[in-house]
Write an enzyme that holds these catalytic residues in place. Sequence first.
Site, PDB file in Angstrom:
ATOM      1  N   HIS A 148       0.824  -1.209   0.000  1.00  0.00           N
ATOM      2  CA  HIS A 148       0.000   0.000   0.000  1.00  0.00           C
ATOM      3  C   HIS A 148       0.860   1.262   0.000  1.00  0.00           C
ATOM      4  CE1 HIS A 148      -3.421   2.524   0.377  1.00  0.00           C
ATOM      5  NE2 HIS A 148      -4.218   1.641   0.936  1.00  0.00           N
ATOM      6  N   ASP A 206      -7.979  -2.616 -20.737  1.00  0.00           N
ATOM      7  CA  ASP A 206      -8.148  -3.474 -21.910  1.00  0.00           C
ATOM      8  C   ASP A 206      -6.779  -3.778 -22.515  1.00  0.00           C
ATOM      9  OD1 ASP A 206      -8.804  -4.743 -24.251  1.00  0.00           O
ATOM     10  OD2 ASP A 206     -10.003  -3.097 -25.078  1.00  0.00           O
TER      11      ASP A 206
END
Length: 454
Positions: free
Chosen positions: A173, A400
């Site tokens: 994180h 994508d």
Amino acid sequence: MYWQNAMAAILETCRVPAPSGAAAELSVPLTFFDIRWLHFLHPIRRLLFYDFPCSKSHFLEAIAPKLKESLSSTLGHYLPVAGDLIFPLNSEKKAEIRYVAGDSAVSLTIAETGSDFDDLIGNHARDADQFYEFVPQIDPVKDESEYQRVPVMALKVTLFPGRGICVGFANLHCLGDASSLVRFIQAWASINKLGGDEEFLTKQGESLPILDRSVIKDPLGIDTIFWKTVKEVPLKSLSFPLPTCRVRATYILRQSDIERLKYLVLAKKPGLIQVSSFVVTVSYVWTCLVKSGEQVDDDVLEYFIFTADIRARIDPPVPANYFGNCLGCGVARIEHKQLVGEQGFVMAVEAIADEIKNRVNKKDEVLKGAENWLSEIKEMTGIRSLGVSGSPKFDLSTADFGWGRARKLEVVSIDGEKHSISLCKSRDSEGDWKLGSLCRGHKWKLSQLSLITG
């Protein structure tokens, strides 16, 4: 060691460096936004599943090499992703993320599985443990003479022959928040789809990541305050406890359902502002979880904890493409008897909406008392709370790689929390929210919920 499904077959493991034209070395200091996550060593784990019928030979000869090449190109713009977290020992130096050409790279695992793709991407209840077959492992912490070192990112791409592909991400994180990591993943996907970064740079040049930490103003020296606290405890690699004994499922909350929830609240509280889709959805889930949970005393406080991207909410504002952490925190509190009462849902909405209005959205309040964040976290250990991870604002499913939009996103990280929600958009219908849950044990008591919104 992490438990691994026996059906997985590792085809290749490699380390992907940034391209040769990238900087030879880069050291990125951690701001107080990053330091607060240093000892949160359970990586953030996300899985993207893609419908893409593909043979093993085509996958190995065309897909995998292209993924490695495009990843390398992407790292040229996102050097910290290829770096290591450096945690100094017995030194006044602060932690940083360091990249060194020839030494730094991202671990990438290429695998094949016989698991049922359609079962995994379904909405029905599935064994949560089976998803760890697709989760990449970050190498353990290494102890050097003057510091500790650990990679900040690992990746894994798994082929379902003739059916689809899963791309798995694991990151510390302290590397960055959802805004930063989603931008990196979408950049990799775009460069892979376009076949290089020339067209990507033409389209995205103005939004390339900003690594300059000077955009984070820290006149109080909060980074030094935080570092004095965290440096006393060396880093320690944490193995994830498996089996989890949990079940993961998905539920759909339609746009019409969300609007009805808003109407219900405003009918009772017509003057209430900030009654957003986020607020009514998490309030509904919070109320349901508490009502279905264990019985406790009426006056016990229930907490809802959430983070928010505050790049545009602080003064001066931080650019949207700043790469790192820039999260504020909100905490709503309600007595147990009120939350489980007849008006519990409306009271939950009011508590969360007020916290957003009076703290998170106010430039003069969002960082007020930030120097006490670490001590407040310690004080809240053991409380009855529900947390939220992710946001529909950052639509990771749109990444994508040339295979279309992801069929399913699973946020595996919430397995490590007692009660947690992950939130993201749905691909099924504009405005709909998918509610994915994790249930514990044979009673199927709801213990986690991931919310997917349209």
